[in-house]
Design a protein around this motif. Sequence first.
Motif, PDB file in Angstrom:
ATOM      1  N   VAL A  82    -108.686 -24.658 -92.660  1.00 42.10           N
ATOM      2  CA  VAL A  82    -107.521 -24.663 -91.945  1.00 42.10           C
ATOM      3  C   VAL A  82    -107.703 -23.556 -90.724  1.00 42.10           C
ATOM      4  CG1 VAL A  82    -105.035 -24.218 -91.851  1.00 42.10           C
ATOM      5  CG2 VAL A  82    -106.264 -25.245 -93.917  1.00 42.10           C
ATOM      6  N   TYR A 125    -103.840 -22.774 -85.179  1.00 40.43           N
ATOM      7  CA  TYR A 125    -103.158 -23.797 -84.424  1.00 40.43           C
ATOM      8  C   TYR A 125    -103.294 -23.487 -83.074  1.00 40.43           C
ATOM      9  CZ  TYR A 125    -100.370 -27.594 -82.738  1.00 40.43           C
ATOM     10  OH  TYR A 125    -100.333 -28.753 -81.942  1.00 40.43           O
ATOM     11  N   SER A 168    -101.582 -32.313 -82.411  1.00 40.30           N
ATOM     12  CA  SER A 168    -102.630 -32.443 -83.662  1.00 40.30           C
ATOM     13  C   SER A 168    -102.527 -33.727 -84.255  1.00 40.30           C
ATOM     14  CB  SER A 168    -101.895 -31.358 -84.434  1.00 40.30           C
ATOM     15  OG  SER A 168    -100.702 -31.903 -84.970  1.00 40.30           O
ATOM     16  N   ARG A 182    -106.065 -35.401 -84.721  1.00 43.56           N
ATOM     17  CA  ARG A 182    -106.872 -34.203 -85.100  1.00 43.56           C
ATOM     18  C   ARG A 182    -106.900 -34.262 -86.444  1.00 43.56           C
ATOM     19  NH1 ARG A 182    -105.326 -30.721 -80.672  1.00 43.56           N
ATOM     20  NH2 ARG A 182    -104.509 -29.411 -82.144  1.00 43.56           N
ATOM     21  N   GLN A 183    -105.690 -34.639 -86.861  1.00 40.58           N
ATOM     22  CA  GLN A 183    -105.381 -34.414 -88.402  1.00 40.58           C
ATOM     23  C   GLN A 183    -105.533 -35.653 -89.074  1.00 40.58           C
ATOM     24  OE1 GLN A 183    -104.986 -31.699 -90.180  1.00 40.58           O
ATOM     25  NE2 GLN A 183    -105.584 -30.500 -88.319  1.00 40.58           N
ATOM     26  N   PRO A 191    -110.079 -33.484 -92.609  1.00 35.18           N
ATOM     27  CA  PRO A 191    -109.447 -33.977 -91.282  1.00 35.18           C
ATOM     28  C   PRO A 191    -110.480 -34.318 -90.411  1.00 35.18           C
ATOM     29  CG  PRO A 191    -107.965 -32.200 -92.079  1.00 35.18           C
ATOM     30  CD  PRO A 191    -109.197 -31.995 -92.997  1.00 35.18           C
TER      31      PRO A 191
END
Length: 215
Positions: free
Chosen positions: A42, A45, A120, A123-124, A199
Amino acid sequence: MNDKIAGFLFALLGSLSFSGCAVKPLPNAGLTTAPPATEPSVAPYRIGVGDVITINVWRNPELSPTAVVRPDGYISIPLMGDLLAAGERPEDLAERIDTAISTVVRNPEVTVIVANPVSSEYRQRVRVTGQVNGPTSLPFRPGMTVLDLVLLAGGVTDFGAGQRALLQRETDAETVRYAIDLQAILDNGDLRTNYPLQPGDVISVPRKQVLRGEF
């Protein structure tokens, strides 16, 4: 039956049993055969184009707008005009705003919240393409595996060479390809290549080839 004959028959039966249980080699042997057994990383962000961010300056509501990151990566805020936000972490952007307005606001306390992380979304996601009944792009969910994604895509078509499927994964340095045997997973319950997804992963299923004897 003497002891020598009995021993020979026993060894022969054992050899046959062992060869019958031997595990078949995986296809696409030239590729990287298994992803590392790690949890999806992770990353911090970073604000992107289209994100809706809320800036809060404590006790100064007139300096606390909600802004959408424009296609050029900038936002417009009071006293500062245009400010580059794309690529910044929320806490870093808050620090920059805090420093900039400290000349007009005593001891400002600034927070930046990403109210709607639009950038996002793609991207996820995880994707499956090629010879599946429903090529698709879906939001990643923790715990998803190759089998989950292929089933959500309706399975492999009659023209798909599931035994030569690939999992493609972007790393910091390159795109890595892993061999997947969907035929073994779906037909035989052989889960050796039912890898956990991350992801951005893409599964591709090629078409059968006559020269390979796949029809």
